[in-house]
Write an enzyme that holds these catalytic residues in place. Structure first.
Site, PDB file in Angstrom:
ATOM      1  CE  LYS A   1      -4.544   0.697   0.296  1.00  0.00           C
ATOM      2  NZ  LYS A   1      -5.570  -0.088  -0.240  1.00  0.00           N
TER       3      LYS A   1
ATOM      4  N   GLY B   1     -26.181   2.209   3.427  1.00  0.00           N
ATOM      5  CA  GLY B   1     -25.382   2.817   2.576  1.00  0.00           C
ATOM      6  C   GLY B   1     -25.693   2.704   1.094  1.00  0.00           C
TER       7      GLY B   1
ATOM      8  CB  ALA C   1     -24.661  -0.151  -1.465  1.00  0.00           C
ATOM      9  CE1 TYR C   2     -30.380   2.414  -7.736  1.00  0.00           C
ATOM     10  CE2 TYR C   2     -29.294   1.636  -9.429  1.00  0.00           C
ATOM     11  CZ  TYR C   2     -30.352   2.242  -8.950  1.00  0.00           C
ATOM     12  OH  TYR C   2     -31.294   2.584  -9.868  1.00  0.00           O
TER      13      TYR C   2
END
Length: 363
Positions: free
Chosen positions: A80, A179, A184-185
């Site tokens: 990272k 959320g 998520a949609y």
């Protein structure tokens, strides 16, 4: 902070500090483990309170990527980068080009990608200096990761449902989705198509209304999502929503969602296990994003990437099996599965080095 003591305790390989006075670049690259392959992990840009906080974040996130990539069955290690600075004020093209040259200097030990505070445009700037970057805008890129990530979470929800209810069908199941952003949609779209009943919440009321209109979802206030009667709680927003306060309120038999760091503390994973709730470890169920960008390393093929994403179902099933067999919480079982895979490969090799036979050297 005692850097070498920390690195030794958690067996990190490398920590690099990258500075470019002209552009203002101050970046920290942490490489945790390259047993399985080159370290893949995104570049985060954030306004850290101190250098020590930035170092700790880079180290913590790098280790998390080792486990995510291993559990996803990828031939990749964990790394990272954090760039210290305000992503809204401090960015400039020279910064990311300088950073790209630092990545190139690692000769394939580390591959970066988009993360919090960075964009596709930033990846394109890095790409001007190195091939060891994914998520760019060119034709070989995997594009918007949200649909693929959502599909992976959907497969994970089904695996968790099978463990809890004996059947992976979601028809008629009530699912509380916390959320309703991009991932998520799309998840809600999959759930709705299978006949699930949706309860949604979000601090963004437009996002909530969109889900209500599209899927016939019931909307509740953000703080009320923990109290609803549901079969599955799907955290898809902030982390640490599984905590002392919420665990006494949740009625769900399954916790499965896309959010990172869902457990506020390890003890909350223990409590979830004691309560008999099936928990899909977050870094496994939301691993489709990294699976998708990892496919770019072989010349992106969406069909192949989605086939690999399908294995999230199998990985979670294996984790639940280990949890039952060893009578341990699923978050510990996930770590155990990842560690066993790394240990198995480490018997034949350790510490990734680029060579002429590796895919990356032919890019």
């Amino acid at each position: 902070m005692e850097i070498f003591s920390y690195m030794e305790e958690y067996d990190y390989e490398q920590l690099l500090f990258c500075q470019d006075e002209n552009s203002g670049l101050k970046a920290i690259i942490a490489i945790h483990d390259t047993t399985l392959g080159p370290a893949l992990g995104g570049t985060r840009m954030w306004t850290y309170k101190s250098e020590a906080e930035a170092i700790e974040d880079a180290l913590r996130l790098a280790k998390g990527m080792t486990y995510k990539n291993a559990a996803a069955g990828l031939d990749l290690g964990g790394g990272k980068t954090v760039i210290i600075g305000d992503p809204k004020k401090d960015k400039n093209p020279e910064m990311f080009r300088a950073f790209g040259r630092y990545i190139q200097g690692l000769n394939g030990r580390y591959i970066t990608a988009e993360d919090v505070g960075t964009t596709v445009d930033d990846m394109d700037l890095i790409h001007l200096e190195t091939d060891f970057v994914t998520g760019t805008s060119d034709a070989a890129s995997s594009g918007n990761p949200s649909p693929v990530t959502a599909y992976g979470v959907y497969k994970g929800v089904k695996a968790a449902a099978k463990e809890a209810f004996g059947d992976d069908s979601l028809e008629g199941k009530t699912i509380a989705v916390q959320g309703v952003g991009n991932v998520a949609y799309t998840l809600c779209e999959h759930l709705h198509k299978e006949g699930a009943k949706l309860i949604v919440t979000d601090i963004n009321q437009k996002a909530v209304q969109r889900a209500v209109e599209a899927f016939g979802a019931k909307a509740v206030d953000p703080n009320d999502i923990y109290d609803v009667d549901c079969d599955i709680y799907s955290p898809c927003a902030l982390g640490a929503t599984i905590n002392d306060d919420t665990l006494g309120r949740l009625k769900a038999k399954v916790i499965a969602g896309s959010a990172n760091n869902q457990l506020k503390e390890a003890k909350h994973g223990d409590i979830v296990f004691e309560k008999g709730i099936v928990y899909a470890p977050d870094y496994v169920i939301n691993s489709a994003g990294v699976i998708n960008v990892a496919d770019e390393l072989h010349g992106y093929n969406r069909e192949r990437a989605l086939k690999k994403v399908d294995t999230i179902y199998d990985s979670l099933s294996r984790i639940f099996e280990i949890s039952r067999r060893d009578n341990i919480p699923s978050y510990i079982a996930a770590d155990k599965m990842a560690e066993e895979r790394i240990a198995s490969v480490s018997k034949s090799r350790s510490q990734f080095l680029l060579n002429g036979h590796h895919t990356l050297s032919r890019r």
